[in-house]
Scaffold this motif. Structure first.
Motif, PDB file in Angstrom:
ATOM      1  N   GLY A 102       0.831  -1.193   0.000  1.00  0.00           N
ATOM      2  CA  GLY A 102       0.000   0.000   0.000  1.00  0.00           C
ATOM      3  C   GLY A 102       0.866   1.243   0.000  1.00  0.00           C
ATOM      4  N   THR A 103       0.260   2.374   0.358  1.00  0.00           N
ATOM      5  CA  THR A 103       0.977   3.633   0.490  1.00  0.00           C
ATOM      6  C   THR A 103       0.412   4.387   1.690  1.00  0.00           C
ATOM      7  OG1 THR A 103      -0.514   4.967  -0.842  1.00  0.00           O
ATOM      8  CG2 THR A 103       1.252   3.816  -2.028  1.00  0.00           C
ATOM      9  N   PRO A 104       1.202   5.297   2.267  1.00  0.00           N
ATOM     10  CA  PRO A 104       0.700   6.034   3.425  1.00  0.00           C
ATOM     11  C   PRO A 104      -0.396   7.053   3.081  1.00  0.00           C
ATOM     12  CG  PRO A 104       2.975   6.680   2.928  1.00  0.00           C
ATOM     13  CD  PRO A 104       2.612   5.568   1.993  1.00  0.00           C
ATOM     14  N   TRP A 105      -0.530   7.434   1.814  1.00  0.00           N
ATOM     15  CA  TRP A 105      -1.522   8.426   1.416  1.00  0.00           C
ATOM     16  C   TRP A 105      -2.807   7.817   0.847  1.00  0.00           C
ATOM     17  CZ3 TRP A 105      -2.435   7.550  -3.631  1.00  0.00           C
ATOM     18  CH2 TRP A 105      -1.401   7.017  -4.394  1.00  0.00           C
ATOM     19  N   CYS A 106      -2.852   6.514   0.696  1.00  0.00           N
ATOM     20  CA  CYS A 106      -4.008   5.819   0.110  1.00  0.00           C
ATOM     21  C   CYS A 106      -5.157   5.745   1.124  1.00  0.00           C
ATOM     22  CB  CYS A 106      -3.571   4.416  -0.318  1.00  0.00           C
ATOM     23  SG  CYS A 106      -4.914   3.284  -0.699  1.00  0.00           S
ATOM     24  N   GLY A 107      -6.318   6.268   0.739  1.00  0.00           N
ATOM     25  CA  GLY A 107      -7.479   6.238   1.619  1.00  0.00           C
ATOM     26  C   GLY A 107      -7.921   4.829   1.983  1.00  0.00           C
ATOM     27  N   TYR A 108      -7.900   3.918   1.018  1.00  0.00           N
ATOM     28  CA  TYR A 108      -8.267   2.528   1.292  1.00  0.00           C
ATOM     29  C   TYR A 108      -7.282   1.907   2.289  1.00  0.00           C
ATOM     30  CZ  TYR A 108     -11.382   2.734  -2.762  1.00  0.00           C
ATOM     31  OH  TYR A 108     -12.381   3.070  -3.650  1.00  0.00           O
ATOM     32  N   CYS A 109      -5.999   2.236   2.136  1.00  0.00           N
ATOM     33  CA  CYS A 109      -4.965   1.703   3.032  1.00  0.00           C
ATOM     34  C   CYS A 109      -5.180   2.206   4.455  1.00  0.00           C
ATOM     35  CB  CYS A 109      -3.570   2.101   2.550  1.00  0.00           C
ATOM     36  SG  CYS A 109      -3.183   1.502   0.893  1.00  0.00           S
ATOM     37  N   MET A 110      -5.472   3.490   4.580  1.00  0.00           N
ATOM     38  CA  MET A 110      -5.712   4.070   5.907  1.00  0.00           C
ATOM     39  C   MET A 110      -6.940   3.440   6.562  1.00  0.00           C
ATOM     40  SD  MET A 110      -4.705   8.074   5.494  1.00  0.00           S
ATOM     41  CE  MET A 110      -5.220   8.379   3.804  1.00  0.00           C
ATOM     42  N   ALA A 111      -7.994   3.237   5.789  1.00  0.00           N
ATOM     43  CA  ALA A 111      -9.218   2.644   6.327  1.00  0.00           C
ATOM     44  C   ALA A 111      -9.015   1.199   6.763  1.00  0.00           C
ATOM     45  CB  ALA A 111     -10.336   2.728   5.296  1.00  0.00           C
ATOM     46  N   ALA A 112      -8.091   0.499   6.143  1.00  0.00           N
ATOM     47  CA  ALA A 112      -7.859  -0.910   6.450  1.00  0.00           C
ATOM     48  C   ALA A 112      -6.970  -1.120   7.675  1.00  0.00           C
ATOM     49  CB  ALA A 112      -7.238  -1.608   5.242  1.00  0.00           C
ATOM     50  N   GLN A 113      -6.324  -0.075   8.180  1.00  0.00           N
ATOM     51  CA  GLN A 113      -5.365  -0.254   9.266  1.00  0.00           C
ATOM     52  C   GLN A 113      -5.984  -0.806  10.542  1.00  0.00           C
ATOM     53  OE1 GLN A 113      -1.910  -0.045   8.538  1.00  0.00           O
ATOM     54  NE2 GLN A 113      -3.109  -0.070   6.648  1.00  0.00           N
TER      55      GLN A 113
END
Length: 110
Positions: A29-40
């Protein structure tokens, strides 16, 4: 091992990933990806119950060789591995239950 909160720099080589003994989850993922942030939160919840599973966060992007070797197309992508073999994969997981089910496949793959 608890969830890793930072992306690994530099990314590990595919040969390193393939040599990991035991269970591991590779998170692309990436630190700026909204989907990535939501999945944390769901990722953390599922991994907290599995302290023996190694978690590696890889910042992916165009031209990144590790992500390309796993044919990652969308973020986050979780690759569940056991002794260097891919056992399961989740793309954009939305809940801890789906991650927990994939982690169970690592145990089943003895």
């Amino acid at each position: 091992m608890p969830m890793t909160s930072t992306y690994t720099k530099p990314e590990p080589a595919r040969s390193e990933i393939d040599q990991i003994a035991g269970a591991a989850v590779i998170e692309f993922g990436t630190p700026w990806c909204g989907y990535c942030m939501a999945a944390q939160a769901p990722i953390a919840q599922a991994l907290d119950a599995q302290p023996d599973v190694k978690h590696i966060k890889v910042e992916d992007g165009k031209g990144q060789p590790l992500g390309r070797s796993f044919r990652v197309k969308l973020w986050p992508t979780l690759v569940f591995m056991k002794d260097g073999r891919e056992m399961a994969r989740l793309v954009r997981p939305a809940d801890a239950a789906s991650i927990t089910r994939a982690l169970a496949e690592l145990d089943a793959g003895n």
